[in-house]
Motif scaffolding. Structure first.
Motif, PDB file in Angstrom:
ATOM      1  N   ARG A  63       1.138  -4.350  -7.148  1.00  0.00           N
ATOM      2  CA  ARG A  63       1.438  -2.920  -7.269  1.00  0.00           C
ATOM      3  C   ARG A  63       0.499  -2.111  -6.384  1.00  0.00           C
ATOM      4  O   ARG A  63      -0.699  -2.314  -6.374  1.00  0.00           O
ATOM      5  CB  ARG A  63       1.266  -2.512  -8.735  1.00  0.00           C
ATOM      6  CG  ARG A  63       1.434  -1.026  -8.996  1.00  0.00           C
ATOM      7  CD  ARG A  63       1.297  -0.765 -10.490  1.00  0.00           C
ATOM      8  NE  ARG A  63      -0.022  -1.152 -10.964  1.00  0.00           N
ATOM      9  CZ  ARG A  63      -1.079  -0.331 -10.940  1.00  0.00           C
ATOM     10  NH1 ARG A  63      -0.978   0.878 -10.454  1.00  0.00           N
ATOM     11  NH2 ARG A  63      -2.251  -0.759 -11.404  1.00  0.00           N
ATOM     12  N   ARG A  64       1.072  -1.164  -5.652  1.00  0.00           N
ATOM     13  CA  ARG A  64       0.256  -0.278  -4.822  1.00  0.00           C
ATOM     14  C   ARG A  64      -0.430   0.752  -5.699  1.00  0.00           C
ATOM     15  O   ARG A  64       0.104   1.181  -6.724  1.00  0.00           O
ATOM     16  CB  ARG A  64       1.115   0.430  -3.773  1.00  0.00           C
ATOM     17  CG  ARG A  64       1.685  -0.509  -2.722  1.00  0.00           C
ATOM     18  CD  ARG A  64       2.489   0.249  -1.693  1.00  0.00           C
ATOM     19  NE  ARG A  64       1.649   1.144  -0.922  1.00  0.00           N
ATOM     20  CZ  ARG A  64       0.918   0.769   0.127  1.00  0.00           C
ATOM     21  NH1 ARG A  64       0.920  -0.490   0.520  1.00  0.00           N
ATOM     22  NH2 ARG A  64       0.189   1.653   0.789  1.00  0.00           N
ATOM     23  N   LEU A  65      -1.632   1.136  -5.298  1.00  0.00           N
ATOM     24  CA  LEU A  65      -2.411   2.084  -6.090  1.00  0.00           C
ATOM     25  C   LEU A  65      -2.113   3.501  -5.628  1.00  0.00           C
ATOM     26  O   LEU A  65      -2.345   3.835  -4.460  1.00  0.00           O
ATOM     27  CB  LEU A  65      -3.908   1.784  -5.938  1.00  0.00           C
ATOM     28  CG  LEU A  65      -4.831   2.497  -6.908  1.00  0.00           C
ATOM     29  CD1 LEU A  65      -4.674   1.932  -8.307  1.00  0.00           C
ATOM     30  CD2 LEU A  65      -6.273   2.362  -6.458  1.00  0.00           C
ATOM     31  N   PRO A  66      -1.596   4.362  -6.513  1.00  0.00           N
ATOM     32  CA  PRO A  66      -1.309   5.741  -6.096  1.00  0.00           C
ATOM     33  C   PRO A  66      -2.580   6.571  -5.964  1.00  0.00           C
ATOM     34  O   PRO A  66      -3.583   6.298  -6.621  1.00  0.00           O
ATOM     35  CB  PRO A  66      -0.424   6.265  -7.237  1.00  0.00           C
ATOM     36  CG  PRO A  66      -0.850   5.470  -8.440  1.00  0.00           C
ATOM     37  CD  PRO A  66      -1.214   4.108  -7.910  1.00  0.00           C
ATOM     38  N   HIS A  67      -2.521   7.580  -5.123  1.00  0.00           N
ATOM     39  CA  HIS A  67      -3.615   8.544  -4.958  1.00  0.00           C
ATOM     40  C   HIS A  67      -4.923   7.873  -4.543  1.00  0.00           C
ATOM     41  O   HIS A  67      -6.009   8.349  -4.881  1.00  0.00           O
ATOM     42  CB  HIS A  67      -3.845   9.340  -6.250  1.00  0.00           C
ATOM     43  CG  HIS A  67      -2.605   9.924  -6.837  1.00  0.00           C
ATOM     44  ND1 HIS A  67      -1.830  10.833  -6.159  1.00  0.00           N
ATOM     45  CD2 HIS A  67      -2.001   9.719  -8.039  1.00  0.00           C
ATOM     46  CE1 HIS A  67      -0.798  11.184  -6.912  1.00  0.00           C
ATOM     47  NE2 HIS A  67      -0.864  10.516  -8.048  1.00  0.00           N
ATOM     48  N   TYR A  90     -14.930  -6.191  -3.781  1.00  0.00           N
ATOM     49  CA  TYR A  90     -13.914  -7.106  -4.304  1.00  0.00           C
ATOM     50  C   TYR A  90     -14.547  -8.134  -5.237  1.00  0.00           C
ATOM     51  O   TYR A  90     -14.062  -8.361  -6.355  1.00  0.00           O
ATOM     52  CB  TYR A  90     -13.200  -7.805  -3.148  1.00  0.00           C
ATOM     53  CG  TYR A  90     -12.165  -8.811  -3.586  1.00  0.00           C
ATOM     54  CD1 TYR A  90     -10.880  -8.412  -3.947  1.00  0.00           C
ATOM     55  CD2 TYR A  90     -12.465 -10.171  -3.632  1.00  0.00           C
ATOM     56  CE1 TYR A  90      -9.931  -9.338  -4.351  1.00  0.00           C
ATOM     57  CE2 TYR A  90     -11.526 -11.104  -4.031  1.00  0.00           C
ATOM     58  CZ  TYR A  90     -10.258 -10.679  -4.395  1.00  0.00           C
ATOM     59  OH  TYR A  90      -9.322 -11.605  -4.801  1.00  0.00           O
ATOM     60  N   HIS A  91     -15.613  -8.756  -4.788  1.00  0.00           N
ATOM     61  CA  HIS A  91     -16.253  -9.792  -5.622  1.00  0.00           C
ATOM     62  C   HIS A  91     -16.920  -9.184  -6.849  1.00  0.00           C
ATOM     63  O   HIS A  91     -16.899  -9.780  -7.934  1.00  0.00           O
ATOM     64  CB  HIS A  91     -17.248 -10.590  -4.783  1.00  0.00           C
ATOM     65  CG  HIS A  91     -16.600 -11.404  -3.708  1.00  0.00           C
ATOM     66  ND1 HIS A  91     -15.767 -12.475  -3.974  1.00  0.00           N
ATOM     67  CD2 HIS A  91     -16.640 -11.289  -2.343  1.00  0.00           C
ATOM     68  CE1 HIS A  91     -15.331 -12.989  -2.839  1.00  0.00           C
ATOM     69  NE2 HIS A  91     -15.850 -12.290  -1.837  1.00  0.00           N
ATOM     70  N   GLN A  92     -17.513  -7.997  -6.712  1.00  0.00           N
ATOM     71  CA  GLN A  92     -18.087  -7.327  -7.883  1.00  0.00           C
ATOM     72  C   GLN A  92     -17.010  -6.999  -8.908  1.00  0.00           C
ATOM     73  O   GLN A  92     -17.212  -7.148 -10.117  1.00  0.00           O
ATOM     74  CB  GLN A  92     -18.797  -6.032  -7.458  1.00  0.00           C
ATOM     75  CG  GLN A  92     -20.124  -6.245  -6.764  1.00  0.00           C
ATOM     76  CD  GLN A  92     -20.722  -4.930  -6.274  1.00  0.00           C
ATOM     77  OE1 GLN A  92     -21.142  -4.797  -5.139  1.00  0.00           O
ATOM     78  NE2 GLN A  92     -20.763  -3.933  -7.134  1.00  0.00           N
ATOM     79  N   GLY A  93     -15.860  -6.533  -8.431  1.00  0.00           N
ATOM     80  CA  GLY A  93     -14.770  -6.189  -9.337  1.00  0.00           C
ATOM     81  C   GLY A  93     -14.225  -7.373 -10.091  1.00  0.00           C
ATOM     82  O   GLY A  93     -13.640  -7.222 -11.168  1.00  0.00           O
ATOM     83  N   LYS A 149     -14.779  -0.909  -9.082  1.00  0.00           N
ATOM     84  CA  LYS A 149     -14.093  -0.257 -10.200  1.00  0.00           C
ATOM     85  C   LYS A 149     -12.585  -0.323 -10.011  1.00  0.00           C
ATOM     86  O   LYS A 149     -11.834  -0.611 -10.958  1.00  0.00           O
ATOM     87  CB  LYS A 149     -14.557   1.194 -10.303  1.00  0.00           C
ATOM     88  CG  LYS A 149     -13.939   1.959 -11.465  1.00  0.00           C
ATOM     89  CD  LYS A 149     -14.472   3.387 -11.506  1.00  0.00           C
ATOM     90  CE  LYS A 149     -13.824   4.167 -12.658  1.00  0.00           C
ATOM     91  NZ  LYS A 149     -14.305   5.576 -12.700  1.00  0.00           N
ATOM     92  N   LEU A 150     -12.118  -0.084  -8.790  1.00  0.00           N
ATOM     93  CA  LEU A 150     -10.684  -0.172  -8.504  1.00  0.00           C
ATOM     94  C   LEU A 150     -10.164  -1.592  -8.722  1.00  0.00           C
ATOM     95  O   LEU A 150      -9.082  -1.795  -9.297  1.00  0.00           O
ATOM     96  CB  LEU A 150     -10.402   0.246  -7.061  1.00  0.00           C
ATOM     97  CG  LEU A 150     -10.697   1.693  -6.662  1.00  0.00           C
ATOM     98  CD1 LEU A 150     -10.366   1.893  -5.182  1.00  0.00           C
ATOM     99  CD2 LEU A 150      -9.918   2.669  -7.514  1.00  0.00           C
ATOM    100  N   ILE A 151     -10.935  -2.578  -8.286  1.00  0.00           N
ATOM    101  CA  ILE A 151     -10.518  -3.971  -8.428  1.00  0.00           C
ATOM    102  C   ILE A 151     -10.471  -4.362  -9.906  1.00  0.00           C
ATOM    103  O   ILE A 151      -9.529  -5.034 -10.359  1.00  0.00           O
ATOM    104  CB  ILE A 151     -11.485  -4.904  -7.661  1.00  0.00           C
ATOM    105  CG1 ILE A 151     -11.464  -4.595  -6.154  1.00  0.00           C
ATOM    106  CG2 ILE A 151     -11.138  -6.372  -7.913  1.00  0.00           C
ATOM    107  CD1 ILE A 151     -10.128  -4.822  -5.484  1.00  0.00           C
ATOM    108  N   ALA A 152     -11.487  -3.928 -10.663  1.00  0.00           N
ATOM    109  CA  ALA A 152     -11.529  -4.271 -12.090  1.00  0.00           C
ATOM    110  C   ALA A 152     -10.360  -3.646 -12.856  1.00  0.00           C
ATOM    111  O   ALA A 152      -9.906  -4.204 -13.866  1.00  0.00           O
ATOM    112  CB  ALA A 152     -12.855  -3.820 -12.696  1.00  0.00           C
ATOM    113  N   GLU A 153      -9.860  -2.503 -12.373  1.00  0.00           N
ATOM    114  CA  GLU A 153      -8.735  -1.832 -13.044  1.00  0.00           C
ATOM    115  C   GLU A 153      -7.402  -2.516 -12.750  1.00  0.00           C
ATOM    116  O   GLU A 153      -6.441  -2.338 -13.500  1.00  0.00           O
ATOM    117  CB  GLU A 153      -8.661  -0.368 -12.595  1.00  0.00           C
ATOM    118  CG  GLU A 153      -9.807   0.493 -13.098  1.00  0.00           C
ATOM    119  CD  GLU A 153      -9.783   1.882 -12.474  1.00  0.00           C
ATOM    120  OE1 GLU A 153      -8.934   2.119 -11.581  1.00  0.00           O
ATOM    121  OE2 GLU A 153     -10.598   2.724 -12.889  1.00  0.00           O
TER     122      GLU A 153
END
Length: 526
Positions: free
Chosen positions: A215-219, A142-145, A70-74
């Motif tokens: 870009r770094r991911l906050p939080h 990673y690959h799923q995203g 989910k994070l990778i897809a975003e």
């Protein structure tokens, strides 16, 4: 999201669903030949420590990869995706080192807590698997995203296949060479680490040689704790309850007056429930969550009516299949126990434990709906409350009621978890599914199925006395009674319109069943 991406997502979800089904099936089935080779005490030794491995496996197999994907897809571009993956890898790497060190140093204390100091090397063997958890989790996520599901699917199947081979090879070698059950258990649990290495070798590289400047991911830490932690808690739900059993069942039996050796043997019998429950859960949840991609898409497109309809369909399918599986397992348990394990020890506590299939299925399905709405807090509160109930009362229940008490506490804990999720959910999730007419029809189908199976079984035992003792005879009886139960249940379900035609068609391959039913009705009407 364009049609191409939607189709890619749906195809990927199907690939992952099939891989997860195969992996969970392997994880459930191997326990039967394993128990037959090592006996009740050997099974006890393995199952005492297995929950520690099971927690790590759920982190690396499904819990964390889903959150990471989910994070990778975003992330908006490749550079940011790789930056996110690196950040998550650092967080999970730190967690893995802490868990590894804690298990290595704390193994003697944990073994004493389980009432058996000889379990120390088994716990330390499990610790090594956690060192591979970050690479597996991030690689799969990673690959799923990036909508490439094949690497994850391949690694899941390879991991479970290699682990099962190592476990059964260790059991066979130990039996042939007269090893102690503790030495056997240590080598069997090494399968987790060996399998993790094999799975890692099947995953393509995701890191580039150059440093990513995205870009770094906050939080991230907070999201990893809340969202990722919720997913991991849910996937590890049954394993966490098993972990409580590891610390309380054997100790409680001894405190209740049983000898140490007898308590170990009975705990091994109690653990027979695990593969049976897991098989029931795999089937029920697999059918229900086949609708999850469509549900998520309906939520994203803001189609409330479609979302409500799909939610109701998914929940009803889950409840129907779970109820049929639970009732079938309970009614056939003496023969299942004899066929798989050679005797009918512990039928009563196994019957009670089977009730957890319905509750665990509903919890997982409800949570899938809540996740599609990005709702996490309710699930965490519910799971932690149920876990606390199990922790507080399990030992007392075992001391006073034996293994049956532990089975009831598992069911009660899941009941508390489900009740909190149900009462805390939106009104549509409660009213749309739990209609009285649907519940009455489901109860009627289930009760008549059980009655038909019991009557068939009584007739078979009257004509075939060997059923009371013979292992192969029990298998023959199951070959007759299982189809009888299936035919009764689904004939009544179709006749009474337990599910609508649209709901039936949502079940994979149900179209064939409906066509056959129509032909039979047409033939019967002539």
């Amino acid at each position: 999201m364009g049609n191409h991406n939607v189709n890619t997502t749906l195809q990927g979800a199907l690939i992952l669903s099939v891989a997860a089904f195969v992996a969970k099936l392997l994880s459930a089935v191997y326990r039967v030949p394993f128990q037959n080779m090592v006996g009740n005490t050997g099974f006890y030794v393995y199952q005492q420590v297995y929950p520690l491995y099971g927690i790590g496996m759920t982190f690396a197999l499904s819990g964390l990869p889903v959150f990471i994907s989910k994070l990778i897809a975003e992330a908006p571009d490749l550079a940011t995706q790789q930056t996110v993956a690196r950040q998550v890898y650092r967080w999970t790497g730190g967690l893995a080192v802490v868990i590894f060190g804690g298990l290595m140093v704390g193994a003697p204390w944990l073994a004493r807590g389980m009432g058996d100091h000889q379990l120390t090397p088994l716990i330390q063997m499990v610790a090594w698997m956690f060192l591979f958890m970050p690479a597996l989790s991030v690689g799969r996520g990673y690959h799923q995203g990036r909508f490439n599901m094949l690497p994850t699917a391949r690694s899941q199947v390879v991991e479970q296949l290699v682990r099962v081979i190592v476990i059964l090879a260790a059991a066979g070698w130990a039996t042939h060479h007269g090893w102690s059950v503790y030495r056997m258990g240590t080598w069997a649990l090494s399968g987790g680490t060996i399998a993790a290495v094999a799975a890692l070798l099947t995953l393509p590289r995701w890191r580039t040689a150059q440093s990513s400047a995205g870009r770094r991911l906050p939080h991230l830490g907070r999201r990893l704790l809340i969202e990722g932690g919720t997913l991991c808690l849910l996937t590890a739900m049954m394993v966490l309850l098993q972990l409580v059993d590891s610390f309380t069942v054997k100790n409680g039996l001894v405190a209740g007056g049983m000898s140490d050796l007898a308590a170990k043997s009975l705990k091994g019998v109690y653990d027979r429930a695990q593969p049976l429950v897991q098989l029931g859960l795999v089937v029920a949840v697999a059918f229900a969550t086949s609708l999850l991609p469509a549900l998520t898409e309906a939520q994203r497109q803001r189609h409330p009516q479609a979302f409500k309809r799909l939610t109701t369909t998914m929940m009803r399918i889950a409840l129907v299949i779970a109820a049929a599986a639970t009732a079938g397992l309970i009614s056939l348990m003496p023969w299942i126990d004899r066929l798989l394990f050679g005797n009918t020890q512990g039928v009563g506590m196994l019957d009670i434990y089977m009730l957890s299939i319905i509750l665990a299925t509903l919890i997982q399905t409800y949570n899938s709906v809540l996740q599609s709405q990005d709702t996490y807090r309710l699930t965490v509160v519910a799971l932690m409350t149920g876990f606390i109930v199990k922790c507080l009362f399990n030992r007392w229940s075992v001391i006073h009621f034996g293994g049956v008490g532990a089975s009831w506490l598992t069911v009660m804990s899941l009941g508390v978890t489900f009740a909190i999720i149900w009462y805390g959910s939106a009104r549509d999730l409660r009213i749309g599914i739990w209609q009285r007419s649907f519940i009455r029809k489901l109860l009627g189908c289930t009760i008549l199925m059980v009655a038909g199976v019991q009557l068939t079984g009584d007739l078979l035992e009257h004509w075939w006395p060997a059923l009371a003792t013979g292992r192969l005879a029990a298998g023959g009886a199951l070959l007759i009674t299982i189809p009888v139960g299936v035919i009764i249940f689904f004939s009544l379900a179709l006749s009474w319109q337990l599910l609508t035609v649209r709901e039936w068609l949502a079940i994979p391959h149900a179209r064939t069943l409906l066509k056959l039913w129509q032909k039979l009705r047409h033939f019967g009407g002539k």
